[in-house]
Design an enzyme around this catalytic site. Sequence first.
Site, PDB file in Angstrom:
ATOM      1  N   SER A 123       0.827  -1.210   0.000  1.00  0.00           N
ATOM      2  CA  SER A 123       0.000   0.000   0.000  1.00  0.00           C
ATOM      3  C   SER A 123       0.857   1.254   0.000  1.00  0.00           C
ATOM      4  O   SER A 123       0.337   2.353  -0.170  1.00  0.00           O
ATOM      5  CB  SER A 123      -0.935   0.001   1.205  1.00  0.00           C
ATOM      6  OG  SER A 123      -0.241  -0.331   2.373  1.00  0.00           O
ATOM      7  N   HIS A 144      -3.133  -3.448  -5.788  1.00  0.00           N
ATOM      8  CA  HIS A 144      -3.462  -2.992  -4.435  1.00  0.00           C
ATOM      9  C   HIS A 144      -4.945  -3.203  -4.138  1.00  0.00           C
ATOM     10  O   HIS A 144      -5.799  -2.433  -4.583  1.00  0.00           O
ATOM     11  CB  HIS A 144      -3.061  -1.510  -4.288  1.00  0.00           C
ATOM     12  CG  HIS A 144      -3.250  -0.973  -2.909  1.00  0.00           C
ATOM     13  ND1 HIS A 144      -3.483   0.359  -2.649  1.00  0.00           N
ATOM     14  CD2 HIS A 144      -3.247  -1.583  -1.697  1.00  0.00           C
ATOM     15  CE1 HIS A 144      -3.613   0.524  -1.343  1.00  0.00           C
ATOM     16  NE2 HIS A 144      -3.472  -0.630  -0.759  1.00  0.00           N
ATOM     17  N   GLU A 156      -6.231  -1.025  -7.177  1.00  0.00           N
ATOM     18  CA  GLU A 156      -5.362  -0.084  -7.884  1.00  0.00           C
ATOM     19  C   GLU A 156      -4.291  -0.910  -8.603  1.00  0.00           C
ATOM     20  O   GLU A 156      -3.539  -1.650  -7.964  1.00  0.00           O
ATOM     21  CB  GLU A 156      -4.705   0.888  -6.897  1.00  0.00           C
ATOM     22  CG  GLU A 156      -5.709   1.849  -6.249  1.00  0.00           C
ATOM     23  CD  GLU A 156      -5.067   2.792  -5.230  1.00  0.00           C
ATOM     24  OE1 GLU A 156      -5.644   3.863  -4.973  1.00  0.00           O
ATOM     25  OE2 GLU A 156      -4.005   2.457  -4.667  1.00  0.00           O
ATOM     26  N   ASN A 194      -4.807   6.519  -1.054  1.00  0.00           N
ATOM     27  CA  ASN A 194      -4.102   6.953   0.146  1.00  0.00           C
ATOM     28  C   ASN A 194      -3.512   8.350   0.002  1.00  0.00           C
ATOM     29  O   ASN A 194      -3.120   8.965   0.985  1.00  0.00           O
ATOM     30  CB  ASN A 194      -3.012   5.948   0.529  1.00  0.00           C
ATOM     31  CG  ASN A 194      -3.602   4.780   1.290  1.00  0.00           C
ATOM     32  OD1 ASN A 194      -4.695   4.891   1.856  1.00  0.00           O
ATOM     33  ND2 ASN A 194      -2.915   3.664   1.278  1.00  0.00           N
TER      34      ASN A 194
HETATM   35  P1  NAI Z   1      -0.323  -9.810   7.713  1.00  0.00           P
HETATM   36  O1  NAI Z   1       0.694  -9.557   8.745  1.00  0.00           O
HETATM   37  O2  NAI Z   1      -1.727 -10.082   8.119  1.00  0.00           O
HETATM   38  O3  NAI Z   1       0.149 -11.061   6.821  1.00  0.00           O
HETATM   39  C1  NAI Z   1       1.425 -11.168   6.258  1.00  0.00           C
HETATM   40  C2  NAI Z   1       1.745 -12.644   6.100  1.00  0.00           C
HETATM   41  O4  NAI Z   1       2.906 -12.776   5.300  1.00  0.00           O
HETATM   42  C3  NAI Z   1       2.040 -13.338   7.419  1.00  0.00           C
HETATM   43  O5  NAI Z   1       1.208 -14.480   7.556  1.00  0.00           O
HETATM   44  C4  NAI Z   1       3.519 -13.745   7.311  1.00  0.00           C
HETATM   45  O6  NAI Z   1       3.803 -14.983   7.920  1.00  0.00           O
HETATM   46  C5  NAI Z   1       3.685 -13.849   5.814  1.00  0.00           C
HETATM   47  N1  NAI Z   1       5.061 -13.682   5.346  1.00  0.00           N
HETATM   48  C6  NAI Z   1       5.986 -12.792   5.765  1.00  0.00           C
HETATM   49  N2  NAI Z   1       7.129 -12.957   5.059  1.00  0.00           N
HETATM   50  C7  NAI Z   1       6.903 -13.953   4.171  1.00  0.00           C
HETATM   51  C8  NAI Z   1       7.681 -14.569   3.156  1.00  0.00           C
HETATM   52  N3  NAI Z   1       8.926 -14.193   2.946  1.00  0.00           N
HETATM   53  N4  NAI Z   1       7.134 -15.549   2.424  1.00  0.00           N
HETATM   54  C9  NAI Z   1       5.871 -15.961   2.654  1.00  0.00           C
HETATM   55  N5  NAI Z   1       5.077 -15.416   3.611  1.00  0.00           N
HETATM   56  C10 NAI Z   1       5.584 -14.413   4.353  1.00  0.00           C
HETATM   57  O7  NAI Z   1      -0.243  -8.591   6.709  1.00  0.00           O
HETATM   58  P2  NAI Z   1      -1.402  -7.951   5.809  1.00  0.00           P
HETATM   59  O8  NAI Z   1      -2.156  -6.968   6.607  1.00  0.00           O
HETATM   60  O9  NAI Z   1      -2.130  -9.030   5.117  1.00  0.00           O
HETATM   61  O10 NAI Z   1      -0.541  -7.101   4.761  1.00  0.00           O
HETATM   62  C11 NAI Z   1       0.160  -7.719   3.716  1.00  0.00           C
HETATM   63  C12 NAI Z   1       0.505  -6.682   2.662  1.00  0.00           C
HETATM   64  O11 NAI Z   1      -0.686  -6.068   2.178  1.00  0.00           O
HETATM   65  C13 NAI Z   1       1.403  -5.558   3.153  1.00  0.00           C
HETATM   66  O12 NAI Z   1       2.254  -5.196   2.104  1.00  0.00           O
HETATM   67  C14 NAI Z   1       0.414  -4.450   3.458  1.00  0.00           C
HETATM   68  O13 NAI Z   1       0.968  -3.171   3.385  1.00  0.00           O
HETATM   69  C15 NAI Z   1      -0.599  -4.655   2.347  1.00  0.00           C
HETATM   70  N6  NAI Z   1      -1.950  -4.126   2.596  1.00  0.00           N
HETATM   71  C16 NAI Z   1      -2.534  -4.298   3.823  1.00  0.00           C
HETATM   72  C17 NAI Z   1      -3.823  -3.813   4.035  1.00  0.00           C
HETATM   73  C18 NAI Z   1      -4.490  -4.006   5.346  1.00  0.00           C
HETATM   74  O14 NAI Z   1      -5.494  -3.323   5.616  1.00  0.00           O
HETATM   75  N7  NAI Z   1      -4.011  -4.906   6.195  1.00  0.00           N
HETATM   76  C19 NAI Z   1      -4.575  -3.103   2.969  1.00  0.00           C
HETATM   77  C20 NAI Z   1      -3.888  -3.068   1.698  1.00  0.00           C
HETATM   78  C21 NAI Z   1      -2.608  -3.527   1.549  1.00  0.00           C
END
Ligand code: NAI
Length: 508
Positions: A123, A144, A156, A194
């Site tokens: 994001s 996104h 996006e 954003n």
């Molecule tokens: P999260 O923390 O819920 O999940 C991330 C997952 O990725 C975890 O389960 C972790 O174990 C796994 N992970 C970390 N490194 C890894 C790797 N090298 N290989 C495989 N798995 C790996 O995070 P979330 O909230 O789902 O965010 C993920 C992405 O999406 C980030 O880039 C965030 O900025 C983006 N994003 C998040 C939003 C939100 O509201 N949470 C909205 C839009 C985008």
Amino acid sequence: MAALTTSDKIAVIGAGTMGAGIAQVAANAGHAVILLDIADGAAQKGADGIRLGLGRLVEKGKKTQAEVDDLLLKITPTDRLSDIKGSRLIVEAIVENLAVKQRVIADIEAIADKDTIIASNTSSISISALAATASRPENIIGMHFFNPAAILKLVEVVSGLQTNLSVAQIVFDTAAAWGKKPVHAKSTPGFIVNRVARPFYAEALRSLTEQLASVETIDTLMRSCGGFKMGPLELTDLIGQDINSAVTESVYNAFYQDKRFMPSVLQAEMVAAGLLGRKSGQGFYRYPHEEKGALDDASLPVVKSKTVSVLGSFNGAIGLNNCLEEHGYQVSPSSSSDSGLDVARIEVGSATIKISDGRTATQRSAEDGIDNLVLLDYARDYHLTPDIALSCGVTSSDQAQQEASDFFRSLGKRIHWVKDTPGMQVLRTVCMLVNEAHDAVNQGVCSFDAVDTAMQAGVAYPAGPIAWGDSIGLSRVVMVLNNIQRAYGEERYRVSPLLLNRSYESSA
Ligand code: NAI
């Protein structure tokens, strides 16, 4: 260029909040999906979460058990990177960290086919930066999704400097085939939503800092007069003050401290105090949130104003003429909406009521020689809104205030007197959103249509900011911003060159 077909395999890396939602969307569209996570049991946990969510849809009768079983069969949870081989599109949704994402992209490239598209759900990280260390940067793109990914429509599709145009089109068409509303965007800080949404929060935080009104009043006005689903302050509580301020700071710093995106000292103080919103039990509100109920002045007697003259026409102020006429006030016809609004006024006893043009009541009284001036904040529809905000200058009499209050109460409105501040609350926020949307288009981030779609589908604004600006009148938006800028002497309110040019075009 066509969308991927359902025979194309998709992989999602990271099975957290976003990854699981994205996997569900792709499987729901008919693809076989590999859901990969390196953390022990995380991929299975992600799949279990999807099963739970879909179970609720079965209970509500929105999906059959057979449909859900079929969808779940399409998702393969795994912790082995080699399982992503043969995927046509790989979406990474791992931790928001440039170096970690670059490393994962390198790992993917080492085993993926040459034409595999690698999309990032980041994001805030630059897609150009993500692609910088890739061996095939033309295949790297932003995809996104918004949280919750299974529900919110906006995607996006973000191109970095090296992203291939045809890759962007495939991802766009694929997102559309998945039932989403995709928009193209250029990789720039905050992408579309954003960035363009910053003033929604920033102006409310500034108003609160300047003691324009209480938290509840600011939120009420933004919902009731602005037509937004949630007020900005309650929304920051929902998002989390820490997350919301981190996004603001990241956009602000990425634009080399452009004052337009200046973070709020008040919000920083909230974060420092641990008052993060819902998740910490207290932010601007205390949780569980007790509904206070509308500030009710229905118990006050309605005093029918005796001497009321409506001079000019409030064309351009949607619903105001109707509201006045419905209550028996004669409105003089006028042809031009902009000049109409500037001259139009309501005289009630000793008070003169005008719609805000961005100047404070005190400044406008002095400059235009109007005694007992009362200003009315913007409303999307004055007929429909139950609330209105009024302000008056330092020289206005108590009697004029009372007369203005009685008048609006006789129109059935709840009145919120706010501190005499440039652009009041709703007007300045909406004008800033219109301005930021124009600036994004001006800088080639996206098209006019894309910004309107993004703000409606991504954050549920009641109108796209471009269309909204057109309905207010662009010359009026420019005048308001110039007046606010003059009052503050800050470049925060500087007018986008595109908005300025379009304002001349529309008034020609
Ligand atoms: P999260 O923390 O819920 O999940 C991330 C997952 O990725 C975890 O389960 C972790 O174990 C796994 N992970 C970390 N490194 C890894 C790797 N090298 N290989 C495989 N798995 C790996 O995070 P979330 O909230 O789902 O965010 C993920 C992405 O999406 C980030 O880039 C965030 O900025 C983006 N994003 C998040 C939003 C939100 O509201 N949470 C909205 C839009 C985008």
